[in-house]
Write a protein that holds these residues in place. Structure first.
Motif, short mmCIF file in Angstrom:
data_model
loop_
_atom_site.label_atom_id
_atom_site.label_comp_id
_atom_site.label_asym_id
_atom_site.label_seq_id
_atom_site.Cartn_x
_atom_site.Cartn_y
_atom_site.Cartn_z
N MET A 158 0.79 -1.24 0.00
CA MET A 158 0.00 0.00 0.00
C MET A 158 0.82 1.29 0.00
O MET A 158 0.34 2.33 -0.43
CB MET A 158 -0.91 0.04 1.23
N CYS A 159 2.01 1.23 0.58
CA CYS A 159 2.88 2.43 0.65
C CYS A 159 4.26 1.93 0.25
O CYS A 159 5.10 1.65 1.09
CB CYS A 159 2.90 2.97 2.08
N CYS A 160 4.49 1.79 -1.02
CA CYS A 160 5.61 0.95 -1.49
C CYS A 160 6.93 1.67 -1.71
O CYS A 160 7.97 1.02 -1.80
CB CYS A 160 5.20 0.27 -2.78
N ALA A 161 6.90 2.98 -1.88
CA ALA A 161 8.12 3.68 -2.34
C ALA A 161 9.08 3.97 -1.17
O ALA A 161 8.62 4.23 -0.06
CB ALA A 161 7.72 4.99 -3.02
N PRO A 162 10.39 3.91 -1.40
CA PRO A 162 11.09 3.72 -2.68
C PRO A 162 11.19 2.28 -3.17
O PRO A 162 11.81 2.05 -4.19
CB PRO A 162 12.47 4.30 -2.39
N GLY A 163 10.64 1.31 -2.45
CA GLY A 163 10.46 0.01 -3.10
C GLY A 163 11.26 -1.15 -2.57
O GLY A 163 11.15 -2.25 -3.10
N GLY A 164 12.05 -0.94 -1.52
CA GLY A 164 12.89 -2.04 -1.01
C GLY A 164 12.09 -3.30 -0.72
O GLY A 164 12.41 -4.38 -1.23
N LYS A 165 11.03 -3.14 0.07
CA LYS A 165 10.26 -4.34 0.45
C LYS A 165 9.47 -4.88 -0.73
O LYS A 165 9.30 -6.08 -0.90
CB LYS A 165 9.33 -4.01 1.63
N CYS A 166 8.96 -3.97 -1.54
CA CYS A 166 8.15 -4.37 -2.69
C CYS A 166 8.96 -5.26 -3.65
O CYS A 166 8.49 -6.32 -4.08
CB CYS A 166 7.68 -3.10 -3.39
N ASP A 183 -3.80 7.63 -3.57
CA ASP A 183 -3.91 7.83 -2.13
C ASP A 183 -4.48 6.56 -1.50
O ASP A 183 -5.64 6.21 -1.72
CB ASP A 183 -4.84 9.03 -1.85
N ALA A 184 -3.64 5.88 -0.73
CA ALA A 184 -4.06 4.59 -0.16
C ALA A 184 -5.17 4.74 0.87
O ALA A 184 -5.80 3.75 1.24
CB ALA A 184 -2.85 3.88 0.44
N CYS A 185 -5.42 5.96 1.34
CA CYS A 185 -6.55 6.15 2.27
C CYS A 185 -7.87 5.96 1.54
O CYS A 185 -8.92 5.84 2.18
CB CYS A 185 -6.53 7.57 2.86
N LEU A 194 1.21 -3.06 4.78
CA LEU A 194 1.06 -1.64 5.08
C LEU A 194 2.32 -1.20 5.82
O LEU A 194 2.42 -1.36 7.05
CB LEU A 194 -0.21 -1.39 5.91
N ASP A 195 3.30 -0.76 5.06
CA ASP A 195 4.54 -0.23 5.64
C ASP A 195 4.32 1.28 5.74
O ASP A 195 4.63 2.03 4.83
CB ASP A 195 5.71 -0.58 4.69
N ALA A 196 3.75 1.67 6.86
CA ALA A 196 3.09 2.98 6.95
C ALA A 196 4.05 4.16 7.02
O ALA A 196 5.17 4.02 7.54
CB ALA A 196 2.20 2.97 8.19
N ARG A 207 -6.01 5.46 9.63
CA ARG A 207 -6.84 5.51 8.41
C ARG A 207 -6.40 4.45 7.41
O ARG A 207 -7.21 3.74 6.80
CB ARG A 207 -6.73 6.89 7.75
N LEU A 208 -5.11 4.36 7.23
CA LEU A 208 -4.58 3.39 6.26
C LEU A 208 -4.86 1.96 6.73
O LEU A 208 -5.20 1.08 5.93
CB LEU A 208 -3.06 3.60 6.08
N PHE A 209 -4.76 1.77 8.03
CA PHE A 209 -5.01 0.45 8.61
C PHE A 209 -6.45 0.00 8.31
O PHE A 209 -6.70 -1.13 7.90
CB PHE A 209 -4.79 0.53 10.12
C1 LIG Z 1 7.90 4.13 5.14
S1 LIG Z 1 7.74 4.71 3.53
C2 LIG Z 1 7.53 3.19 2.66
C3 LIG Z 1 8.80 2.47 2.40
C4 LIG Z 1 8.63 1.32 1.43
N1 LIG Z 1 7.64 0.38 1.86
C5 LIG Z 1 9.94 0.60 1.17
O1 LIG Z 1 10.15 -0.51 1.66
O2 LIG Z 1 10.77 1.14 0.44
C6 LIG Z 1 6.10 5.33 3.52
C7 LIG Z 1 5.57 5.70 2.16
O3 LIG Z 1 4.20 6.01 2.33
C8 LIG Z 1 3.84 6.92 1.32
N2 LIG Z 1 2.52 7.49 1.69
C9 LIG Z 1 2.24 8.37 2.68
N3 LIG Z 1 0.92 8.62 2.71
C10 LIG Z 1 0.35 7.86 1.74
C11 LIG Z 1 -0.97 7.68 1.27
N4 LIG Z 1 -2.00 8.34 1.82
N5 LIG Z 1 -1.17 6.85 0.23
C12 LIG Z 1 -0.14 6.19 -0.35
N6 LIG Z 1 1.13 6.32 0.06
C13 LIG Z 1 1.39 7.14 1.08
C14 LIG Z 1 5.00 7.87 1.28
O4 LIG Z 1 5.05 8.56 0.05
C15 LIG Z 1 6.18 6.92 1.50
O5 LIG Z 1 6.74 6.58 0.26
#
Ligand SMILES: C[S@@+](CC[C@H](N)C(=O)[O-])C[C@H]1O[C@@H](n2cnc3c(N)ncnc32)[C@H](O)[C@@H]1O
Length: 433
Positions: A208-216, A263-265, A294-296, A333-335
């Motif tokens: 759900m919150c993938c960037a920069p992508g390590g876990k993904c 927006d994952a919300c 959900l890596d929030a 909210r994301l949860f």
């Molecule tokens: C902890 S980082 C994620 C790290 C990622 N999982 C990894 O392993 O590289 C949290 C991410 O949540 C994203 N983010 C924050 N609010 C968000 C939302 N409402 N919807 C989607 N992404 C969101 C941020 O842009 C950020 O990239």
């Protein structure tokens, strides 16, 4: 392991994930590349300690080397960097032009410089000695013209200083080691987190919150590139990194890994009916995913290394109380959104890179208390740090908390590497109908 100086907190180990080759092949490649790199960083007499992390079949741990400060001359003209750049140097990086904030007279291209991080307020672009508190980070070779650095600091890019005698010797993320696609730099808790989700080949998985992508990208490998992996983030810029890295690792970004800026919300289409084929783009109907990560977004207070600045102007510690409390709200909210998207019997993993209970144990507790009979906290595999505070059902050992403040036995490196990590939290749930 050498004791750490009081004004800086560096991580004693570097963890890397290997892929596409056997452990034996990788170790050979790693050893010779590291010896070369360490030689160029002045560590000629030490051979890096490298070992497999027993619970993680794709993780290799490298012990970083802390050089005795007294053994490094601090006699060259000084070059000053900002604290963020200083942290990158502690992680093995060279110095990029944007991180340089001041240079003493006498330092010119192709000359050695002694590198210091400024720990107090500074005005970028100074050319005199800095009078505030500093932290010595080692020596390097200035490879850029002075005027390029001091003229218009922020318009500069590229390497300004090659570190030839860093205080902490460890593999740099820019090194050739990470160009082949066989090795990926990733911290240990993140490697654990992706594994805990237990994503299987052929499944439909959501990050759900993938960037920069390590876990993904780790999930992609664990799924053996079979099934569907949906990668969501609200930052288009950060998603570019995910896409670039995926291409570099040879991961199919058309059919298997699908990246969406969203927006994952608002990720769950509450009016849609469940079941059926997964939707091709967000929002998604409920109960579509076998696994959800959900890596929030969080306060990131677990990030290390860290330079202890007096004002903490650039550090995460400067976050205000209202900023800090806003994380718990967005996490909640994301949860709620995440739970709706998991198939009955599927797993949801919640994680953060902070040690704050409000963003971790409290979120778990809230989720369980909110009369969600369809949610159960479950055991994690692997579980290297079964520790957490207060759980409503007493299941402290079910969550995994990497808290670097917890004391550990430093004499056994295979154990110490599980403790000397960034701060991180992982909770795993099964979602029922
Ligand atoms: C902890 S980082 C994620 C790290 C990622 N999982 C990894 O392993 O590289 C949290 C991410 O949540 C994203 N983010 C924050 N609010 C968000 C939302 N409402 N919807 C989607 N992404 C969101 C941020 O842009 C950020 O990239």
């Amino acid at each position: 392991m050498t004791p750490k100086p009081e004004d800086m907190d560096y991580v004693c180990f570097t963890s890397v994930r290997f892929r596409g080759k056997s452990y034996e092949e990788i170790i050979l490649q790693l050893k010779s590349a590291l010896e070369e790199e360490y030689k160029s960083k002045g560590a000629t007499s030490v051979s890096p300690k490298i070992f497999l992390q027993k619970s993680l079949p794709d993780a290799i741990i490298i012990e970083n080397i802390l050089v005795a400060e007294k053994s490094l001359p601090q006699t060259h003209p000084r070059l000053y960097v900002d604290p963020l750049c200083g942290v990158a140097v502690l992680r093995g990086s060279d110095i990029f032009a944007g991180g340089v904030i001041g240079i003493e007279p006498g330092a010119s291209k192709d000359c050695p410089v002694s590198v210091y991080a400024c720990l107090e307020k500074f005005n970028a672009g100074f050319t005199k000695a800095y009078t505030g508190a500093t932290r010595f980070l080692g020596n390097g070779l200035l490879v850029m013209e002075r005027k390029q650095l001091l003229g218009d600091i922020h318009s500069n890019s590229g390497v300004a200083v090659r570190m030839t005698q860093p205080l902490v010797v460890c593999p740099s993320f820019q090194s050739c080691l990470f160009q082949s696609g066989n090795l990926v730099a990733q911290n240990l808790p993140s490697l654990v987190c992706a594994r805990v989700l237990d994503a299987q080949p052929g499944q439909t998985v959501l990050d759900m919150c993938c960037a920069p992508g390590g876990k993904c990208l780790h999930l992609a490998d664990l799924m053996q590139l079979q099934g569907t992996l949906i990668a969501i983030d609200k930052s288009a810029k950060r998603l570019n990194t995910v896409a670039e890295q995926a291409v570099k690792l040879g991961i199919d970004t058309e059919n298997f890994l699908r990246i969406h800026c969203f927006d994952a919300c608002r990720l769950c289409d509450d009016n849609g009916t469940d079941a059926g084929e997964p939707d091709s783009k967000p929002p998604y109907r409920p109960k579509q995913f076998d696994r959800v990560l959900l890596d929030a977004p969080c306060s990131a207070l677990g990030q290390r290394p860290r330079l202890l600045t007096s004002s903490d102007s650039s550090s995460q510690l400067s976050k205000t109380a209202s900023q800090l409390s806003s994380y718990a709200q967005i996490q909640n909210r994301l949860f709620r959104e995440a739970i709706k998207l998991v198939k009955p019997g599927g797993f949801l993993v919640y994680s953060t890179c902070t040690t704050r209970p409000e963003e971790n144990e409290r979120q778990v507790s809230l989720a369980l208390q909110m009369n969600w009979p369809n949610l159960k906290l479950v055991e994690q595999t692997p579980n290297l740090r079964p520790f957490g505070i207060y759980q409503p059902d007493g299941s402290v050992g079910l969550v995994q908390k990497f808290d670097p403040e917890v004391p550990y036995d430093a004499s056994d490196v295979t154990n110490a590497c599980n403790y000397d990590t960034i701060g991180f939290f992982v909770a795993k749930f099964v979602v029922f109908d």
